[in-house]
Design an enzyme around this catalytic site. Sequence first.
Site, PDB file in Angstrom:
ATOM      1  CG  ASP A 104      48.085  66.819  15.322  1.00  0.00           C
ATOM      2  OD1 ASP A 104      48.602  67.720  14.635  1.00  0.00           O
ATOM      3  OD2 ASP A 104      46.851  66.741  15.520  1.00  0.00           O
TER       4      ASP A 104
ATOM      5  CG  HIS B 247      45.936  60.518   6.388  1.00  0.00           C
ATOM      6  ND1 HIS B 247      46.496  61.702   5.964  1.00  0.00           N
ATOM      7  CD2 HIS B 247      45.217  60.048   5.341  1.00  0.00           C
ATOM      8  CE1 HIS B 247      46.146  61.921   4.693  1.00  0.00           C
ATOM      9  NE2 HIS B 247      45.368  60.933   4.289  1.00  0.00           N
TER      10      HIS B 247
ATOM     11  CB  CYS C 193      49.123  43.302  16.347  1.00  0.00           C
ATOM     12  SG  CYS C 193      49.954  41.759  15.918  1.00  0.00           S
TER      13      CYS C 193
ATOM     14  CG  ASN D 262      48.322  77.051   2.817  1.00  0.00           C
ATOM     15  OD1 ASN D 262      49.446  77.443   3.122  1.00  0.00           O
ATOM     16  ND2 ASN D 262      48.065  75.772   2.555  1.00  0.00           N
TER      17      ASN D 262
END
Length: 243
Positions: free
Chosen positions: A102, A117, A125, A211
Amino acid sequence: MLSQALKSLLRPDKRVVVLTGAGISAESGVPTFRGEDGLWKKFRPEELATFDAFISNPQLVWEWYEYRRKLISEVKPNPAHHSLVKMEEYFENFHLITQNVDGLHQKAGSKKVIELHGNIKRNKCIKCGRELEELEFSSKEIPPKCTCGGMLRPDVVWFGEMLPAQAINEAYKVSSLCDIFFSIGTSAVVYPAAHLPVVAKQGGAYLVEINIERTELSDLADEVFLGKAGEITPQIAKAIREA
Ligand code: BV8
Ligand code: ZN
């Protein structure tokens, strides 16, 4: 709040690595992958975030990314992202590794971000590999076509695809050498990213997890902060300033 052990480690000369996942962007309003509001709710990962899914249904996969791009363009970094910018300034040897696509760490001001990632803003392309920022192409087709005629795809790493070699190699190296490793907002189930905290621990690092719930990593961690990244990470950054 922070243990004495962690407080004693928060010195500028300590080598620090942070790994973030979708949980750090949750308070910015970006749905996580596996949470109840998760992006995977309607579809399963295998149905969307794979090359085969894209080839068999390019419009569906492209639309899903367009939906996520629009959502991400409207959100802002939260206090957790901003705290990591401060930590990058404080520690002489600091590396931020993210599984997120993001771009919110860069938006918050983090200078060096290892994106394992890829990044949802970039396209490439499938024929000639050319990379294009989202606004560089005009073709109205869905998905748009490259000038060479090939189909464009989001420049993110799908399941079954290799991670960018330079990014994962650097991530392994710094994780194996660090003194403190923070795992923030990740369910620690996607490999090879989920291997990094284990490599850090094997290298002698003090492993800290932030977390809202325990994960597969929690038993291995030296310290687990159960709570929101946007509330806990600023407290860590504050303790560092007072150290
Ligand atoms: C590869 C980009 C091989 C796209 C993503 C069986 C066993 C082990 C491994 C495998 C296996 N079968 C397949 C594999 C390999 C697979 C894998 O690991 N699968 C898992 C699911 C088992 N991995 C791969 O395919 C990788 N490639 O292995 O290649 C190879 C080898 C040689 C040659 C060729 C190929 C590629 C993986 C990358 C996939 N791409 N995303 C996109 O974004 O669309 S993965 C996706 O999951 C995101 O990147 C995300 O970041 C990542 C991990 O998820 P999290 O970030 O942890 O998010 P999640 O929702 O899961 O958790 C959020 C957490 O936050 C939760 O714990 C929650 O409690 C917490 N939280 C929520 N709110 C807050 C919070 N915490 C704090 N504060 C809050 N407010
Ligand atoms: Zn092309």
